[in-house]
Design a protein around this motif. Structure first.
Motif, mmCIF file in Angstrom:
data_model
loop_
_atom_site.group_PDB
_atom_site.id
_atom_site.type_symbol
_atom_site.label_atom_id
_atom_site.label_comp_id
_atom_site.label_asym_id
_atom_site.label_seq_id
_atom_site.Cartn_x
_atom_site.Cartn_y
_atom_site.Cartn_z
ATOM 1 N N PRO A 58 24.079 -14.114 21.646
ATOM 2 C CA PRO A 58 23.153 -13.843 20.543
ATOM 3 C C PRO A 58 23.581 -14.539 19.256
ATOM 4 O O PRO A 58 24.768 -14.626 18.938
ATOM 5 C CB PRO A 58 23.212 -12.319 20.393
ATOM 6 N N GLU A 98 17.926 -8.232 15.463
ATOM 7 C CA GLU A 98 16.858 -7.652 16.273
ATOM 8 C C GLU A 98 17.393 -6.592 17.229
ATOM 9 O O GLU A 98 16.712 -5.594 17.502
ATOM 10 C CB GLU A 98 16.132 -8.756 17.039
ATOM 11 N N SER A 108 13.132 -8.983 23.726
ATOM 12 C CA SER A 108 13.503 -10.386 23.505
ATOM 13 C C SER A 108 12.621 -11.380 24.248
ATOM 14 O O SER A 108 12.862 -12.589 24.164
ATOM 15 C CB SER A 108 14.964 -10.594 23.935
ATOM 16 N N LEU A 153 20.095 -13.827 14.217
ATOM 17 C CA LEU A 153 18.778 -13.215 14.393
ATOM 18 C C LEU A 153 18.792 -12.237 15.559
ATOM 19 O O LEU A 153 18.248 -11.132 15.456
ATOM 20 C CB LEU A 153 17.722 -14.297 14.626
ATOM 21 N N GLY A 154 19.428 -12.627 16.659
ATOM 22 C CA GLY A 154 19.516 -11.737 17.816
ATOM 23 C C GLY A 154 20.236 -10.445 17.501
ATOM 24 O O GLY A 154 19.814 -9.358 17.933
ATOM 25 N N TRP A 191 16.772 -15.742 20.103
ATOM 26 C CA TRP A 191 17.826 -14.775 19.793
ATOM 27 C C TRP A 191 19.151 -15.180 20.424
ATOM 28 O O TRP A 191 20.206 -14.697 20.008
ATOM 29 C CB TRP A 191 17.464 -13.384 20.317
ATOM 30 N N HIS A 222 11.941 -15.025 23.160
ATOM 31 C CA HIS A 222 13.005 -15.388 22.222
ATOM 32 C C HIS A 222 14.260 -15.860 22.950
ATOM 33 O O HIS A 222 15.365 -15.759 22.422
ATOM 34 C CB HIS A 222 13.338 -14.185 21.327
#
Length: 292
Positions: free
Chosen positions: A273, A280, A245, A276-277, A258, A248
Protein backbone atom coordinates in the motif's frame (compact mmCIF):
# COMPACT_ATOMS: atom_id res chain seq x y z
CA UNK A 1 -9.24 19.89 9.53
CA UNK A 2 -11.74 17.02 9.59
CA UNK A 3 -15.26 17.88 10.79
CA UNK A 4 -16.10 16.62 14.26
CA UNK A 5 -19.28 14.57 14.09
CA UNK A 6 -20.41 12.54 17.10
CA UNK A 7 -20.50 8.77 16.45
CA UNK A 8 -20.73 7.14 19.88
CA UNK A 9 -21.83 3.81 18.49
CA UNK A 10 -18.40 3.32 16.93
CA UNK A 11 -16.95 2.62 20.36
CA UNK A 12 -20.04 1.84 22.43
CA UNK A 13 -19.69 -1.92 22.01
CA UNK A 14 -16.20 -2.13 23.48
CA UNK A 15 -15.37 1.06 25.43
CA UNK A 16 -16.48 1.74 28.99
CA UNK A 17 -14.36 4.86 29.50
CA UNK A 18 -16.87 7.12 27.73
CA UNK A 19 -14.83 7.99 24.64
CA UNK A 20 -16.65 9.82 21.86
CA UNK A 21 -15.36 9.27 18.33
CA UNK A 22 -16.06 11.27 15.21
CA UNK A 23 -16.55 9.34 12.01
CA UNK A 24 -17.73 10.51 8.61
CA UNK A 25 -18.15 8.11 5.63
CA UNK A 26 -14.97 8.04 3.56
CA UNK A 27 -12.99 9.98 6.16
CA UNK A 28 -10.93 9.16 9.25
CA UNK A 29 -12.55 10.02 12.57
CA UNK A 30 -11.79 12.77 15.08
CA UNK A 31 -12.54 13.06 18.79
CA UNK A 32 -12.09 15.11 21.93
CA UNK A 33 -9.37 13.86 24.33
CA UNK A 34 -10.44 11.71 27.27
CA UNK A 35 -9.06 11.42 30.79
CA UNK A 36 -8.71 7.65 30.33
CA UNK A 37 -7.48 6.94 26.81
CA UNK A 38 -8.65 3.80 25.08
CA UNK A 39 -5.88 1.20 24.75
CA UNK A 40 -5.50 0.37 21.07
CA UNK A 41 -2.99 -2.17 19.72
CA UNK A 42 -2.07 -2.77 16.09
CA UNK A 43 -0.37 -6.03 15.13
CA UNK A 44 0.73 -7.58 11.88
CA UNK A 45 2.98 -7.53 8.85
CA UNK A 46 4.26 -4.98 6.35
CA UNK A 47 0.79 -4.16 5.00
CA UNK A 48 -0.28 -3.36 8.56
CA UNK A 49 2.98 -1.52 9.24
CA UNK A 50 2.70 0.56 6.07
CA UNK A 51 6.22 -0.42 5.05
CA UNK A 52 7.56 1.92 2.40
CA UNK A 53 5.30 4.85 3.29
CA UNK A 54 7.43 7.64 4.74
CA UNK A 55 8.08 8.93 7.33
CA UNK A 56 9.05 5.96 9.45
CA UNK A 57 7.55 5.85 12.95
CA UNK A 58 10.04 7.29 15.48
CA UNK A 59 11.66 4.82 17.85
CA UNK A 60 10.78 1.74 15.80
CA UNK A 61 13.19 -0.92 14.59
CA UNK A 62 14.45 0.00 11.09
CA UNK A 63 13.93 -3.56 9.85
CA UNK A 64 10.20 -3.26 10.57
CA UNK A 65 9.82 -0.23 8.28
CA UNK A 66 6.77 0.86 10.25
CA UNK A 67 5.23 4.03 8.84
CA UNK A 68 4.22 6.93 11.03
CA UNK A 69 1.18 7.37 8.77
CA UNK A 70 0.02 3.78 8.44
CA UNK A 71 -3.69 3.07 8.87
CA UNK A 72 -3.37 2.43 12.62
CA UNK A 73 -1.51 5.70 13.25
CA UNK A 74 -4.10 7.58 11.21
CA UNK A 75 -6.90 6.07 13.29
CA UNK A 76 -5.07 6.92 16.52
CA UNK A 77 -4.24 10.47 15.45
CA UNK A 78 -7.90 11.30 15.01
CA UNK A 79 -9.56 9.31 17.77
CA UNK A 80 -9.52 9.11 21.55
CA UNK A 81 -7.15 6.14 21.72
CA UNK A 82 -3.60 5.44 22.84
CA UNK A 83 -1.85 3.38 20.17
CA UNK A 84 0.72 0.68 20.70
CA UNK A 85 1.80 -0.39 17.22
CA UNK A 86 3.97 -3.52 17.06
CA UNK A 87 3.37 -4.29 13.39
CA UNK A 88 6.55 -5.15 11.53
CA UNK A 89 7.49 -5.80 7.93
CA UNK A 90 7.99 -9.48 7.18
CA UNK A 91 5.96 -10.69 10.16
CA UNK A 92 4.35 -14.12 10.04
CA UNK A 93 1.78 -15.57 12.41
CA UNK A 94 4.69 -17.26 14.23
CA UNK A 95 5.94 -13.80 15.19
CA UNK A 96 2.88 -13.35 17.35
CA UNK A 97 4.48 -15.89 19.70
CA UNK A 98 8.22 -15.35 19.19
CA UNK A 99 10.61 -12.42 18.78
CA UNK A 100 10.90 -11.58 15.09
CA UNK A 101 14.17 -9.68 15.63
CA UNK A 102 16.54 -9.22 18.57
CA UNK A 103 15.15 -6.42 20.68
CA UNK A 104 11.54 -7.14 19.73
CA UNK A 105 9.02 -8.98 21.84
CA UNK A 106 6.44 -11.41 20.49
CA UNK A 107 3.62 -9.27 19.14
CA UNK A 108 1.01 -10.84 21.42
CA UNK A 109 2.84 -9.42 24.45
CA UNK A 110 1.50 -5.98 23.50
CA UNK A 111 -2.01 -7.17 24.41
CA UNK A 112 -3.57 -7.28 27.86
CA UNK A 113 -6.99 -7.31 29.55
CA UNK A 114 -6.79 -3.49 29.38
CA UNK A 115 -6.72 -3.52 25.59
CA UNK A 116 -10.02 -2.31 24.13
CA UNK A 117 -9.31 -2.27 20.38
CA UNK A 118 -7.07 -4.47 18.22
CA UNK A 119 -6.49 -4.22 14.49
CA UNK A 120 -4.17 -6.37 12.40
CA UNK A 121 -3.24 -7.80 9.01
CA UNK A 122 -1.35 -11.11 8.83
CA UNK A 123 -0.97 -14.20 6.68
CA UNK A 124 0.66 -13.01 3.47
CA UNK A 125 4.14 -13.98 4.65
CA UNK A 126 3.21 -17.41 5.96
CA UNK A 127 4.70 -19.82 3.47
CA UNK A 128 6.01 -16.69 1.68
CA UNK A 129 2.71 -16.63 -0.23
CA UNK A 130 2.91 -13.05 -1.52
CA UNK A 131 6.62 -12.85 -2.22
CA UNK A 132 7.01 -16.28 -3.78
CA UNK A 133 3.90 -15.93 -5.96
CA UNK A 134 5.13 -12.66 -7.43
CA UNK A 135 8.62 -14.05 -7.96
CA UNK A 136 7.33 -17.25 -9.57
CA UNK A 137 5.01 -15.43 -11.95
CA UNK A 138 7.62 -12.84 -12.99
CA UNK A 139 10.09 -15.65 -13.67
CA UNK A 140 7.50 -17.62 -15.61
CA UNK A 141 6.74 -14.62 -17.82
CA UNK A 142 10.43 -13.99 -18.47
CA UNK A 143 11.08 -17.62 -19.44
CA UNK A 144 7.94 -17.99 -21.57
CA UNK A 145 7.56 -14.76 -23.58
CA UNK A 146 4.20 -14.51 -25.29
CA UNK A 147 2.54 -17.19 -23.14
CA UNK A 148 -0.83 -16.23 -21.65
CA UNK A 149 -0.56 -17.83 -18.19
CA UNK A 150 2.75 -19.69 -17.76
CA UNK A 151 2.70 -19.31 -13.97
CA UNK A 152 -0.72 -20.92 -13.73
CA UNK A 153 0.40 -23.67 -16.09
CA UNK A 154 3.45 -24.39 -13.95
CA UNK A 155 2.00 -24.10 -10.43
CA UNK A 156 -1.73 -24.73 -10.91
CA UNK A 157 -3.62 -25.12 -7.64
CA UNK A 158 -0.55 -25.78 -5.48
CA UNK A 159 -0.29 -22.27 -3.98
CA UNK A 160 -4.02 -22.02 -3.22
CA UNK A 161 -3.89 -25.50 -1.69
CA UNK A 162 -1.03 -24.38 0.56
CA UNK A 163 -3.16 -21.47 1.80
CA UNK A 164 -6.12 -23.73 2.57
CA UNK A 165 -4.14 -26.51 4.26
CA UNK A 166 -1.27 -24.65 5.96
CA UNK A 167 -2.04 -20.92 6.26
CA UNK A 168 -5.68 -21.24 7.34
CA UNK A 169 -4.92 -23.30 10.50
CA UNK A 170 -2.22 -20.79 11.45
CA UNK A 171 -4.70 -17.94 11.07
CA UNK A 172 -7.19 -19.73 13.32
CA UNK A 173 -4.54 -20.25 15.96
CA UNK A 174 -3.39 -16.63 15.78
CA UNK A 175 -6.91 -15.20 15.98
CA UNK A 176 -7.75 -17.41 18.95
CA UNK A 177 -4.57 -16.27 20.70
CA UNK A 178 -5.43 -12.60 20.18
CA UNK A 179 -8.83 -13.17 21.75
CA UNK A 180 -7.22 -14.94 24.73
CA UNK A 181 -4.67 -12.17 25.30
CA UNK A 182 -7.17 -9.32 24.92
CA UNK A 183 -10.48 -10.77 26.14
CA UNK A 184 -12.23 -7.39 26.49
CA UNK A 185 -11.13 -5.92 23.17
CA UNK A 186 -12.95 -5.32 19.93
CA UNK A 187 -10.75 -7.17 17.44
CA UNK A 188 -10.78 -6.27 13.75
CA UNK A 189 -8.85 -8.20 11.12
CA UNK A 190 -8.23 -6.32 7.89
CA UNK A 191 -7.89 -8.33 4.69
CA UNK A 192 -5.50 -7.43 1.88
CA UNK A 193 -6.43 -4.80 -0.75
CA UNK A 194 -6.25 -6.10 -4.30
CA UNK A 195 -2.74 -6.15 -5.71
CA UNK A 196 -3.91 -7.01 -9.23
CA UNK A 197 -7.29 -6.87 -10.99
CA UNK A 198 -9.54 -9.85 -11.66
CA UNK A 199 -9.45 -9.63 -15.46
CA UNK A 200 -6.43 -10.58 -17.61
CA UNK A 201 -4.51 -7.57 -18.88
CA UNK A 202 -1.06 -6.20 -19.47
CA UNK A 203 0.30 -4.14 -16.58
CA UNK A 204 3.52 -2.45 -17.79
CA UNK A 205 4.89 -1.95 -14.28
CA UNK A 206 3.99 -5.46 -13.14
CA UNK A 207 5.77 -7.75 -15.62
CA UNK A 208 3.71 -10.93 -15.49
CA UNK A 209 1.69 -12.56 -18.27
CA UNK A 210 -1.87 -11.26 -18.81
CA UNK A 211 -3.50 -14.54 -17.78
CA UNK A 212 -1.34 -14.71 -14.67
CA UNK A 213 -2.77 -11.37 -13.54
CA UNK A 214 -6.05 -13.26 -13.07
CA UNK A 215 -4.21 -16.26 -11.61
CA UNK A 216 -2.42 -14.10 -9.01
CA UNK A 217 -5.68 -12.33 -8.17
CA UNK A 218 -7.24 -15.73 -7.52
CA UNK A 219 -4.45 -16.71 -5.14
CA UNK A 220 -4.98 -13.51 -3.17
CA UNK A 221 -8.73 -14.19 -3.18
CA UNK A 222 -8.01 -17.60 -1.61
CA UNK A 223 -5.97 -15.94 1.14
CA UNK A 224 -8.62 -13.29 1.78
CA UNK A 225 -11.25 -16.01 1.96
CA UNK A 226 -9.14 -17.88 4.53
CA UNK A 227 -8.95 -14.65 6.55
CA UNK A 228 -12.73 -14.21 6.29
CA UNK A 229 -13.47 -17.78 7.38
CA UNK A 230 -11.05 -17.63 10.31
CA UNK A 231 -12.61 -14.33 11.43
CA UNK A 232 -16.10 -15.84 11.27
CA UNK A 233 -15.09 -18.89 13.32
CA UNK A 234 -13.37 -16.82 16.01
CA UNK A 235 -16.02 -14.06 15.88
CA UNK A 236 -13.67 -11.25 15.00
CA UNK A 237 -14.76 -8.18 13.04
CA UNK A 238 -13.85 -8.60 9.38
CA UNK A 239 -12.75 -5.46 7.55
CA UNK A 240 -13.09 -6.00 3.81
CA UNK A 241 -10.41 -3.69 2.45
CA UNK A 242 -10.30 -5.79 -0.72
CA UNK A 243 -13.88 -4.96 -1.66
CA UNK A 244 -13.24 -1.27 -1.03
CA UNK A 245 -10.09 -1.38 -3.18
CA UNK A 246 -11.70 -2.66 -6.39
CA UNK A 247 -10.57 -0.31 -9.14
CA UNK A 248 -7.53 0.78 -7.13
CA UNK A 249 -5.11 -2.10 -7.82
CA UNK A 250 -1.47 -1.63 -8.83
CA UNK A 251 -2.31 -1.54 -12.55
CA UNK A 252 -4.04 1.80 -12.08
CA UNK A 253 -2.28 5.18 -12.42
CA UNK A 254 -0.78 7.21 -9.61
CA UNK A 255 -3.39 8.92 -7.51
CA UNK A 256 -5.86 6.10 -8.13
CA UNK A 257 -4.01 2.97 -7.07
CA UNK A 258 -3.75 2.00 -3.43
CA UNK A 259 -1.00 -0.55 -4.08
CA UNK A 260 2.30 0.25 -5.78
CA UNK A 261 3.29 -2.03 -8.68
CA UNK A 262 6.50 -4.02 -8.83
CA UNK A 263 8.22 -1.18 -10.70
CA UNK A 264 7.56 2.09 -8.86
CA UNK A 265 9.21 5.44 -8.23
CA UNK A 266 6.76 6.29 -5.43
CA UNK A 267 8.26 4.24 -2.61
CA UNK A 268 11.08 1.78 -2.03
CA UNK A 269 8.83 -1.06 -0.83
CA UNK A 270 6.80 -2.08 -3.87
CA UNK A 271 3.73 -4.34 -4.14
CA UNK A 272 2.53 -2.69 -0.92
CA UNK A 273 0.00 0.00 0.00
CA UNK A 274 1.00 3.59 -0.67
CA UNK A 275 -0.02 6.59 1.43
CA UNK A 276 -3.43 6.75 -0.28
CA UNK A 277 -3.95 3.05 0.43
CA UNK A 278 -3.15 3.52 4.10
CA UNK A 279 -5.61 6.43 4.35
CA UNK A 280 -8.33 4.43 2.67
CA UNK A 281 -7.72 1.37 4.87
CA UNK A 282 -8.09 3.62 7.92
CA UNK A 283 -11.38 4.92 6.57
CA UNK A 284 -12.84 1.50 5.73
CA UNK A 285 -11.76 0.14 9.12
CA UNK A 286 -13.55 2.96 10.95
CA UNK A 287 -16.65 2.58 8.80
CA UNK A 288 -16.76 -1.14 9.55
CA UNK A 289 -16.37 -0.59 13.29
CA UNK A 290 -19.12 2.03 13.21
CA UNK A 291 -21.57 -0.38 11.59
CA UNK A 292 -21.08 -3.30 13.97
Amino acid sequence: MKPRVSARRLWASFITAGAVIACAPGAVASAAPQAIPVEYVNLGDSYSAGSGVLPTAPGTLPQCAQSNINYAHLIADRTAVRLTDVSCGGAKTDDFYRAQYPGLKPQLEALSPRTRLVTFMIGGNDGDIFGSTVAKCVAAAASSPGANAPCKQQYGNSIARQIRTETFPKLLRAYTAIRAHAPRARVAVVNYPWILPAKPQVCPDFPIAPGDVTYTHGIQATLNDAIRRAAAITRLTYVDAAAASIGHDSCKPKGVRWIEPLISDVQSVTVHPNALGEREMAAVTLRTLARR
